[in-house]
Design a protein around this motif. Structure first.
Motif, short mmCIF file in Angstrom:
data_model
loop_
_atom_site.label_atom_id
_atom_site.label_comp_id
_atom_site.label_asym_id
_atom_site.label_seq_id
_atom_site.Cartn_x
_atom_site.Cartn_y
_atom_site.Cartn_z
N VAL A 1 0.84 -1.19 0.00
CA VAL A 1 0.00 0.00 0.00
C VAL A 1 0.88 1.25 0.00
CG1 VAL A 1 -1.62 1.37 1.38
CG2 VAL A 1 -2.03 -1.07 1.05
N LEU A 2 1.94 1.23 0.79
CA LEU A 2 2.86 2.37 0.82
C LEU A 2 3.60 2.50 -0.50
CD1 LEU A 2 4.39 2.11 4.41
CD2 LEU A 2 2.85 3.87 3.55
N ILE A 3 4.06 1.37 -1.06
CA ILE A 3 4.77 1.43 -2.34
C ILE A 3 3.88 2.05 -3.41
CG2 ILE A 3 5.69 -0.02 -4.21
CD1 ILE A 3 6.74 -1.91 -2.05
N ALA B 1 -7.55 -2.15 -2.90
CA ALA B 1 -8.55 -1.79 -1.91
C ALA B 1 -8.36 -0.36 -1.43
CB ALA B 1 -8.48 -2.75 -0.72
N ALA B 2 -7.11 0.05 -1.23
CA ALA B 2 -6.85 1.42 -0.78
C ALA B 2 -7.30 2.43 -1.83
CB ALA B 2 -5.36 1.60 -0.47
N GLY B 3 -7.01 2.13 -3.11
CA GLY B 3 -7.44 3.02 -4.18
C GLY B 3 -8.95 3.11 -4.28
N ALA B 4 -9.63 1.98 -4.12
CA ALA B 4 -11.09 1.98 -4.20
C ALA B 4 -11.70 2.78 -3.05
CB ALA B 4 -11.60 0.54 -4.19
N LEU B 5 -11.16 2.62 -1.86
CA LEU B 5 -11.67 3.38 -0.71
C LEU B 5 -11.41 4.86 -0.87
CD1 LEU B 5 -10.63 1.03 2.25
CD2 LEU B 5 -12.95 1.54 1.48
N HIS B 6 -10.26 5.20 -1.42
CA HIS B 6 -9.95 6.62 -1.65
C HIS B 6 -10.92 7.22 -2.67
CE1 HIS B 6 -7.79 10.32 -2.34
NE2 HIS B 6 -7.58 10.00 -3.60
N GLN B 7 -11.20 6.47 -3.71
CA GLN B 7 -12.13 6.97 -4.72
C GLN B 7 -13.54 7.12 -4.15
OE1 GLN B 7 -12.42 4.50 -8.19
NE2 GLN B 7 -13.66 5.95 -9.33
N ALA B 8 -13.94 6.19 -3.32
CA ALA B 8 -15.29 6.22 -2.78
C ALA B 8 -15.49 7.34 -1.77
CB ALA B 8 -15.62 4.88 -2.13
#
Length: 448
Positions: free
Chosen positions: A284-286, A410-417
């Motif tokens: 996730v950090l990378i 998952a992190a990208g999807a949560l950020h978008q949502a």
């Protein structure tokens, strides 16, 4: 079923014929404790007479081999680290959503796990030298594919890059132990140092290269030259060992080494889940650390340097934590330490990302390096015999990378949502809590 072990030093707790199916980044202190058994990297096999002769010829030119190892190791994280500082430009160029953008980094990680499944078979079939050479060529092709003018090519290149790095990950550490049995510790230090240094330099150079070369495509494509140089340096090893794989003789008979199903062991799953969860928070950090900084107002060049610092500082944790782990009956205090450091760093990114960027990057770096080193060490310490160690290593790396691939997506999807990084970071803090719980179980003084 798990078995209790004594509190003896690491060397006494290790199996008598531990194979070289050791995960990448195994600390030098631990490889010192391993018995000097010439067993190949891919599976529990000893070299044939022809294979041993080829290796003696190869080792007659140690400087050539050392250069090949260093250059191959530099490539093992470079192609992943080059993407993160440029992910915003890629997203804008193709109009990608946050979820689609996260696939740019998730796809290679997914194939780190899938590629690990076939690496042992390829090594046995063709020999480590040939497969490593082919992996470096594949890596260069994958990097160039990513810069073709198509979003589909961006993902297809990620598949090739992830597969190539998986082959390097699985085969390189054992090859080092195989060819330098008397200097495994120092060579492991060279290998891991080159790997981390490569990621650091690439992360820091991506944005300046973009400006100097006129675009993110040229910046990404530049690193195909690094893979090509490494392949060229590795070619002599292929020629020396040509026609002689050295993988024909089994290290032990079925009677001497009874097969144990690690997939049915609760302890094996605990070790594997800790490997996967710590890999998840790292990837996730990378994928998103530079973007988190730039979304909060930091310049892209500064974000790239802070990201490079995070990569560099990981070496401190990766060296110190496994060194301590080998001297402890239970590694539970270290589980608490590394998960706390990572959680504190993520919490800092949530509350004051720019103001404390260097501090959070440092805390995360030490925690990340310590966690991956500890995860790799637990694979060895929790294995009761040679075959179990090999199978647990394969299980942990395959499942671990497949779990890690879900993290950036998952992190990208949560950020978008949500339009914020708060929810994704809270989710990763939940991952830290889960890693703490399963890690405390995996750190008990038992073996599979």
């Amino acid at each position: 079923m798990s078995r209790e072990t004594s509190g003896a030093p690491v060397a006494d707790a290790l199996p008598d014929a531990l194979p070289d199916v050791l995960p990448d980044g195994l600390p030098a202190a631990l490889t010192d404790a391993l018995p000097d058994v010439l067993v190949d990297a891919e599976a529990d096999v000893r070299p044939s007479a022809a294979g041993a002769a080829a290796r003696r010829a190869l080792l007659a030119r140690p400087a050539m081999l050392l250069v090949g190892i260093v250059l191959a190791s530099v490539n093992m994280r470079a192609a992943l680290a080059s993407v993160s500082p440029l992910v915003s430009e890629m997203s804008e160029a193709y109009g990608l959503s946050s979820a689609a953008t996260s696939l740019v980094t998730s796809v290679p990680v997914l194939f780190l796990g899938l590629g690990a499944l076939v690496a042992p078979w390829l090594g046995r079939r063709f020999g480590a030298e040939r497969v490593l050479f082919a992996a470096l060529l594949l890596l260069g092709v994958g990097i160039l594919t990513r810069v073709l003018p198509s979003s589909a090519a961006l993902y297809a290149g990620g598949v090739l890059v992830g597969t190539a790095i998986a082959l390097l990950n699985v085969l390189m550490p054992g090859l080092i132990k195989r060819d330098f049995p008397d200097r495994a510790a120092s060579m492991t230090s060279v290998y891991t140092g080159a790997m981390i240094a490569g990621a650091t330099v690439v992360a820091a150079s991506s944005v300046p290269l973009e400006r100097a070369l006129g675009g993110w495509q040229a910046s990404l494509g530049f690193w195909s030259l690094l893979a090509a140089v490494a392949a060229l340096a590795w070619l002599p090893q292929v020629l020396i060992a040509r026609g002689r794989t050295g993988h024909e003789v089994r290290a032990g008979s079925p009677a001497a080494m009874p097969v144990r199903s690690v997939w049915r062991s609760a302890l094996a799953w605990q070790v594997t889940l800790f490997m996967g969860l710590q890999s998840l928070w790292s990837y996730v950090l990378i994928a998103w650390m530079p973007t988190i900084f730039t979304d909060h107002g930091m310049s892209r060049s500064t974000a790239g340097v802070v990201f490079a610092f995070n990569n560099l500082i990981q070496v401190a944790g990766a060296f110190a934590v496994p060194l301590l782990a080998g001297r402890m009956r239970s590694q539970r205090p270290l589980i608490v330490l590394v998960t706390t450091l990572v959680a504190a760093g993520y919490a800092g990114l949530m509350v004051a990302p720019v103001e404390g960027a260097w501090l959070w990057s440092g805390l995360l770096g030490v925690g990340q390096g310590g966690a991956v080193g500890l995860a790799l060490t637990l694979i060895v310490l929790r294995s009761g015999d040679a075959v179990t160690a090999a199978r647990l290593s394969g299980m942990a790396q395959t499942v671990g990378y497949l779990m890690a691939a879900a993290g950036p997506l998952a992190a990208g999807a949560l950020h978008q949502a949500t339009g914020s990084w708060t929810t994704p970071i809270l989710a990763v803090l939940g991952v830290c809590a889960a890693a703490l719980a399963v890690g405390l179980l995996a750190a008990r003084n038992r073996t599979v």
